[in-house]
Design a protein around this motif. Sequence first.
Motif, PDB file in Angstrom:
ATOM      1  N   UNK A   1       0.847  -1.197   0.000  1.00 27.87           N
ATOM      2  CA  UNK A   1       0.000   0.000   0.000  1.00 27.87           C
ATOM      3  C   UNK A   1       0.876   1.238   0.000  1.00 27.87           C
ATOM      4  N   UNK A   2       0.463   2.236  -0.768  1.00 22.54           N
ATOM      5  CA  UNK A   2       1.102   3.550  -0.753  1.00 22.54           C
ATOM      6  C   UNK A   2       0.008   4.565  -0.463  1.00 22.54           C
ATOM      7  N   UNK A   3       0.212   5.362   0.575  1.00 18.69           N
ATOM      8  CA  UNK A   3      -0.704   6.444   0.908  1.00 18.69           C
ATOM      9  C   UNK A   3       0.026   7.738   0.574  1.00 18.69           C
TER      10      UNK A   3
ATOM     11  N   UNK B   1      -0.351  11.952   0.336  1.00 18.43           N
ATOM     12  CA  UNK B   1      -1.205  13.069   0.722  1.00 18.43           C
ATOM     13  C   UNK B   1      -0.482  14.395   0.543  1.00 18.43           C
ATOM     14  N   UNK B   2      -1.312  15.410   0.304  1.00 20.24           N
ATOM     15  CA  UNK B   2      -0.837  16.779   0.264  1.00 20.24           C
ATOM     16  C   UNK B   2      -1.912  17.633   0.929  1.00 20.24           C
ATOM     17  N   UNK B   3      -1.926  18.905   0.610  1.00 24.62           N
ATOM     18  CA  UNK B   3      -2.870  19.812   1.267  1.00 24.62           C
ATOM     19  C   UNK B   3      -4.312  19.617   0.805  1.00 24.62           C
ATOM     20  N   UNK B   4      -4.527  18.949  -0.344  1.00 20.37           N
ATOM     21  CA  UNK B   4      -5.870  18.885  -0.910  1.00 20.37           C
ATOM     22  C   UNK B   4      -6.516  17.505  -0.871  1.00 20.37           C
ATOM     23  N   UNK B   5      -5.736  16.436  -0.807  1.00 24.43           N
ATOM     24  CA  UNK B   5      -6.348  15.110  -0.905  1.00 24.43           C
ATOM     25  C   UNK B   5      -5.444  14.014  -0.327  1.00 24.43           C
ATOM     26  N   UNK B   6      -6.035  12.830  -0.230  1.00 18.27           N
ATOM     27  CA  UNK B   6      -5.327  11.606   0.155  1.00 18.27           C
ATOM     28  C   UNK B   6      -5.595  10.596  -0.953  1.00 18.27           C
ATOM     29  N   UNK B   7      -4.565   9.869  -1.356  1.00 15.79           N
ATOM     30  CA  UNK B   7      -4.724   8.830  -2.377  1.00 15.79           C
ATOM     31  C   UNK B   7      -4.143   7.544  -1.796  1.00 15.79           C
ATOM     32  N   UNK B   8      -4.900   6.452  -1.895  1.00 19.15           N
ATOM     33  CA  UNK B   8      -4.453   5.144  -1.419  1.00 19.15           C
ATOM     34  C   UNK B   8      -4.343   4.230  -2.636  1.00 19.15           C
ATOM     35  N   UNK B   9      -3.120   3.768  -2.892  1.00 18.34           N
ATOM     36  CA  UNK B   9      -2.855   2.902  -4.043  1.00 18.34           C
ATOM     37  C   UNK B   9      -2.327   1.576  -3.511  1.00 18.34           C
ATOM     38  N   UNK B  10      -2.886   0.482  -4.018  1.00 17.48           N
ATOM     39  CA  UNK B  10      -2.407  -0.850  -3.640  1.00 17.48           C
ATOM     40  C   UNK B  10      -1.950  -1.587  -4.893  1.00 17.48           C
ATOM     41  N   UNK B  11      -0.811  -2.292  -4.761  1.00 19.00           N
ATOM     42  CA  UNK B  11      -0.268  -3.114  -5.847  1.00 19.00           C
ATOM     43  C   UNK B  11       0.039  -4.487  -5.286  1.00 19.00           C
ATOM     44  N   UNK B  12      -0.170  -5.504  -6.089  1.00 18.75           N
ATOM     45  CA  UNK B  12       0.120  -6.871  -5.675  1.00 18.75           C
ATOM     46  C   UNK B  12      -1.082  -7.749  -5.912  1.00 18.75           C
ATOM     47  N   UNK B  13      -1.367  -8.643  -4.948  1.00 22.21           N
ATOM     48  CA  UNK B  13      -2.512  -9.548  -5.086  1.00 22.21           C
ATOM     49  C   UNK B  13      -3.824  -8.770  -5.169  1.00 22.21           C
ATOM     50  N   UNK B  14      -3.888  -7.624  -4.480  1.00 23.37           N
ATOM     51  CA  UNK B  14      -5.045  -6.731  -4.556  1.00 23.37           C
ATOM     52  C   UNK B  14      -4.552  -5.423  -5.143  1.00 23.37           C
ATOM     53  N   UNK B  15      -5.314  -4.866  -6.081  1.00 18.17           N
ATOM     54  CA  UNK B  15      -4.964  -3.578  -6.659  1.00 18.17           C
ATOM     55  C   UNK B  15      -6.111  -2.622  -6.415  1.00 18.17           C
ATOM     56  N   UNK B  16      -5.772  -1.417  -6.009  1.00 21.41           N
ATOM     57  CA  UNK B  16      -6.811  -0.408  -5.827  1.00 21.41           C
ATOM     58  C   UNK B  16      -6.225   0.972  -6.033  1.00 21.41           C
ATOM     59  N   UNK B  17      -7.110   1.898  -6.306  1.00 22.85           N
ATOM     60  CA  UNK B  17      -6.742   3.289  -6.497  1.00 22.85           C
ATOM     61  C   UNK B  17      -7.922   4.110  -5.979  1.00 22.85           C
ATOM     62  N   UNK B  18      -7.783   4.656  -4.780  1.00 23.17           N
ATOM     63  CA  UNK B  18      -8.861   5.400  -4.132  1.00 23.17           C
ATOM     64  C   UNK B  18      -8.373   6.803  -3.803  1.00 23.17           C
ATOM     65  N   UNK B  19      -9.184   7.811  -4.108  1.00 25.02           N
ATOM     66  CA  UNK B  19      -8.829   9.193  -3.827  1.00 25.02           C
ATOM     67  C   UNK B  19      -9.876   9.792  -2.901  1.00 25.02           C
TER      68      UNK B  19
END
Length: 146
Positions: A58-60, A62-80
């Motif tokens: 998982x990679x989280x 963040x900056x002043x405007x948003x948070x993004x959670x990206x997952x790579x591997x057996x599960x993949x996701x991209x959530x903002x």
Amino acid sequence: MKEAGATRTMKRAVNIRIESKQAEQTQTQQAKGELYEKNGAYYLRYAEPDGEMGQTTATVKWDETHIKVIRHGDVQSDLTFRSGVRTTGGFTLPQGRLEMEMYTHGIDRKLNEGLGSLAWSYDMYTGGAHVGRIRLRLMIEEDRSE
């Protein structure tokens, strides 16, 4: 509001406590990871401690405007997540892709050079149906065991 030390690019070993709450269920997990700053954003990378995620990183970001959670591997996701905004994203599982929408109620940053507490709450929707309200909090502290 810019975090102190935002020009730092050195990676730091950190301990992460992940608290998630949905309905009356609260789950707390621990992970070790690395924290670094790049181009005005902070990045937190760690191996997912949830066994159901398999081998997933998982990679989280963040900056002043948003948070993004990206997952790579057996599960993949991209959530903002953006406070007061509905965003789209999804999970890719062995069974297929699950599209979802998130409405973020708020983001609470209590951070100094990326260390401290990052929390947000959101409503999740799949196929237009409300799945639930989720609250997440990441407690990030320097790993002093090295």
